[in-house]
Design a protein around this motif. Structure first.
Motif, PDB file in Angstrom:
ATOM      1  N   THR A 110      59.137  30.123  84.279  1.00 43.87           N
ATOM      2  CA  THR A 110      60.460  29.510  84.154  1.00 43.87           C
ATOM      3  C   THR A 110      60.407  28.280  83.249  1.00 43.87           C
ATOM      4  O   THR A 110      61.290  28.062  82.421  1.00 43.87           O
ATOM      5  CB  THR A 110      61.019  29.141  85.535  1.00 43.87           C
ATOM      6  N   GLU A 111      59.343  27.473  83.395  1.00 42.02           N
ATOM      7  CA  GLU A 111      59.189  26.295  82.536  1.00 42.02           C
ATOM      8  C   GLU A 111      59.037  26.699  81.074  1.00 42.02           C
ATOM      9  O   GLU A 111      59.643  26.083  80.188  1.00 42.02           O
ATOM     10  CB  GLU A 111      57.985  25.468  82.978  1.00 42.02           C
ATOM     11  N   TRP A 112      58.240  27.736  80.801  1.00 39.29           N
ATOM     12  CA  TRP A 112      58.066  28.189  79.421  1.00 39.29           C
ATOM     13  C   TRP A 112      59.372  28.750  78.867  1.00 39.29           C
ATOM     14  O   TRP A 112      59.690  28.550  77.692  1.00 39.29           O
ATOM     15  CB  TRP A 112      56.949  29.227  79.325  1.00 39.29           C
ATOM     16  N   MET A 113      60.136  29.453  79.701  1.00 44.60           N
ATOM     17  CA  MET A 113      61.419  29.992  79.248  1.00 44.60           C
ATOM     18  C   MET A 113      62.372  28.854  78.880  1.00 44.60           C
ATOM     19  O   MET A 113      63.075  28.924  77.862  1.00 44.60           O
ATOM     20  CB  MET A 113      62.034  30.876  80.341  1.00 44.60           C
ATOM     21  N   ALA A 114      62.401  27.815  79.694  1.00 42.58           N
ATOM     22  CA  ALA A 114      63.271  26.669  79.415  1.00 42.58           C
ATOM     23  C   ALA A 114      62.835  25.968  78.133  1.00 42.58           C
ATOM     24  O   ALA A 114      63.666  25.607  77.295  1.00 42.58           O
ATOM     25  CB  ALA A 114      63.250  25.697  80.592  1.00 42.58           C
ATOM     26  N   TYR A 115      61.520  25.790  77.962  1.00 46.47           N
ATOM     27  CA  TYR A 115      61.014  25.157  76.751  1.00 46.47           C
ATOM     28  C   TYR A 115      61.395  25.967  75.511  1.00 46.47           C
ATOM     29  O   TYR A 115      61.835  25.418  74.500  1.00 46.47           O
ATOM     30  CB  TYR A 115      59.493  25.010  76.830  1.00 46.47           C
ATOM     31  N   GLU A 116      61.254  27.282  75.602  1.00 44.03           N
ATOM     32  CA  GLU A 116      61.559  28.135  74.458  1.00 44.03           C
ATOM     33  C   GLU A 116      63.046  28.113  74.125  1.00 44.03           C
ATOM     34  O   GLU A 116      63.436  28.214  72.961  1.00 44.03           O
ATOM     35  CB  GLU A 116      61.095  29.561  74.742  1.00 44.03           C
ATOM     36  N   GLN A 117      63.909  27.949  75.126  1.00 38.41           N
ATOM     37  CA  GLN A 117      65.345  27.847  74.879  1.00 38.41           C
ATOM     38  C   GLN A 117      65.670  26.628  74.024  1.00 38.41           C
ATOM     39  O   GLN A 117      66.583  26.653  73.214  1.00 38.41           O
ATOM     40  CB  GLN A 117      66.122  27.752  76.206  1.00 38.41           C
ATOM     41  N   ILE A 118      64.899  25.566  74.204  1.00 39.31           N
ATOM     42  CA  ILE A 118      65.157  24.322  73.468  1.00 39.31           C
ATOM     43  C   ILE A 118      64.432  24.305  72.127  1.00 39.31           C
ATOM     44  O   ILE A 118      65.010  23.983  71.095  1.00 39.31           O
ATOM     45  CB  ILE A 118      64.729  23.104  74.315  1.00 39.31           C
ATOM     46  N   ALA A 119      63.164  24.692  72.132  1.00 43.02           N
ATOM     47  CA  ALA A 119      62.326  24.535  70.947  1.00 43.02           C
ATOM     48  C   ALA A 119      62.290  25.748  70.036  1.00 43.02           C
ATOM     49  O   ALA A 119      61.833  25.662  68.913  1.00 43.02           O
ATOM     50  CB  ALA A 119      60.899  24.184  71.378  1.00 43.02           C
ATOM     51  N   GLY A 120      62.761  26.883  70.510  1.00 46.11           N
ATOM     52  CA  GLY A 120      62.674  28.101  69.720  1.00 46.11           C
ATOM     53  C   GLY A 120      61.459  28.911  70.126  1.00 46.11           C
ATOM     54  O   GLY A 120      60.689  28.514  70.987  1.00 46.11           O
ATOM     55  N   LEU A 126      57.819  31.189  62.583  1.00 46.55           N
ATOM     56  CA  LEU A 126      57.731  31.122  61.134  1.00 46.55           C
ATOM     57  C   LEU A 126      59.067  30.730  60.514  1.00 46.55           C
ATOM     58  O   LEU A 126      59.234  30.796  59.293  1.00 46.55           O
ATOM     59  CB  LEU A 126      57.266  32.474  60.580  1.00 46.55           C
ATOM     60  N   ASP A 127      60.005  30.301  61.366  1.00 48.01           N
ATOM     61  CA  ASP A 127      61.336  29.975  60.866  1.00 48.01           C
ATOM     62  C   ASP A 127      61.302  28.870  59.811  1.00 48.01           C
ATOM     63  O   ASP A 127      62.023  28.926  58.828  1.00 48.01           O
ATOM     64  CB  ASP A 127      62.286  29.624  62.006  1.00 48.01           C
ATOM     65  N   LEU A 128      60.421  27.892  59.977  1.00 48.93           N
ATOM     66  CA  LEU A 128      60.348  26.807  58.991  1.00 48.93           C
ATOM     67  C   LEU A 128      59.828  27.320  57.648  1.00 48.93           C
ATOM     68  O   LEU A 128      60.376  26.981  56.602  1.00 48.93           O
ATOM     69  CB  LEU A 128      59.478  25.668  59.499  1.00 48.93           C
ATOM     70  N   LEU A 129      58.811  28.150  57.690  1.00 49.13           N
ATOM     71  CA  LEU A 129      58.289  28.722  56.451  1.00 49.13           C
ATOM     72  C   LEU A 129      59.374  29.511  55.722  1.00 49.13           C
ATOM     73  O   LEU A 129      59.555  29.370  54.507  1.00 49.13           O
ATOM     74  CB  LEU A 129      57.088  29.631  56.747  1.00 49.13           C
ATOM     75  N   HIS A 130      60.111  30.315  56.459  1.00 51.68           N
ATOM     76  CA  HIS A 130      61.178  31.096  55.832  1.00 51.68           C
ATOM     77  C   HIS A 130      62.320  30.209  55.343  1.00 51.68           C
ATOM     78  O   HIS A 130      62.953  30.510  54.323  1.00 51.68           O
ATOM     79  CB  HIS A 130      61.685  32.165  56.792  1.00 51.68           C
ATOM     80  N   PHE A 180      68.737  26.110  56.300  1.00 60.96           N
ATOM     81  CA  PHE A 180      68.462  27.511  56.608  1.00 60.96           C
ATOM     82  C   PHE A 180      67.746  27.710  57.945  1.00 60.96           C
ATOM     83  O   PHE A 180      67.406  28.827  58.298  1.00 60.96           O
ATOM     84  CB  PHE A 180      67.624  28.130  55.477  1.00 60.96           C
ATOM     85  N   LEU A 181      67.518  26.629  58.673  1.00 64.64           N
ATOM     86  CA  LEU A 181      66.853  26.746  59.972  1.00 64.64           C
ATOM     87  C   LEU A 181      67.836  27.211  61.041  1.00 64.64           C
ATOM     88  O   LEU A 181      68.949  26.685  61.137  1.00 64.64           O
ATOM     89  CB  LEU A 181      66.263  25.402  60.405  1.00 64.64           C
ATOM     90  N   PRO A 182      67.450  28.166  61.875  1.00 66.89           N
ATOM     91  CA  PRO A 182      68.327  28.568  62.975  1.00 66.89           C
ATOM     92  C   PRO A 182      68.414  27.457  64.015  1.00 66.89           C
ATOM     93  O   PRO A 182      67.479  26.676  64.173  1.00 66.89           O
ATOM     94  CB  PRO A 182      67.642  29.809  63.552  1.00 66.89           C
ATOM     95  N   ARG A 183      69.527  27.378  64.682  1.00 69.27           N
ATOM     96  CA  ARG A 183      69.700  26.419  65.775  1.00 69.27           C
ATOM     97  C   ARG A 183      69.338  27.121  67.073  1.00 69.27           C
ATOM     98  O   ARG A 183      70.043  28.031  67.507  1.00 69.27           O
ATOM     99  CB  ARG A 183      71.143  25.922  65.825  1.00 69.27           C
TER     100      ARG A 183
END
Length: 99
Positions: free
Chosen positions: A14-24, A31-35, A59-62
């Motif tokens: 659950t903690e990892w899911m919450a972190y991923e919701q915020i940080a991507g 690789l979103d920054l590279l793209h 061009f970075l996704p939110r």
């Protein structure tokens, strides 16, 4: 899911899911920054001379799209966590007096 829960607790998941919701996304998907850098470079080669240059951030996704949702009080958040925990067959490890 069973194999995943055999390796980590539902609380950690659950903690990892919450972190991923915020940080991507984590791992190679990040690789979103590279793209974004590549997209900005390509867009800048095609822009007009009177246009300002594009930046990678254009061009970075939110990832934190839910930030615009209305704030919830702690009871609403706790109810959501209990629902997610039940759906993942998790265990409530809070002391009995907290239940």
């Amino acid at each position: 899911m069973a194999e995943l829960l055999a390796r980590i607790t539902s609380a950690e998941l659950t903690e990892w899911m919450a972190y991923e919701q915020i940080a991507g996304p984590l791992g190679p998907e990040r690789l979103d920054l590279l793209h974004a850098i590549t997209a900005a470079t390509i867009a800048n080669t095609a822009r007009g001379k009177d246009q300002p240059p594009y930046e990678p951030r254009d061009f970075l996704p939110r990832w934190d799209q839910d930030a615009a949702r209305p704030e919830q009080d702690w009871q609403q958040m706790l109810a959501k966590v209990k629902t997610l925990n039940a759906q993942m067959h998790g265990t409530d490890t809070r002391p009995r007096e907290a239940l």
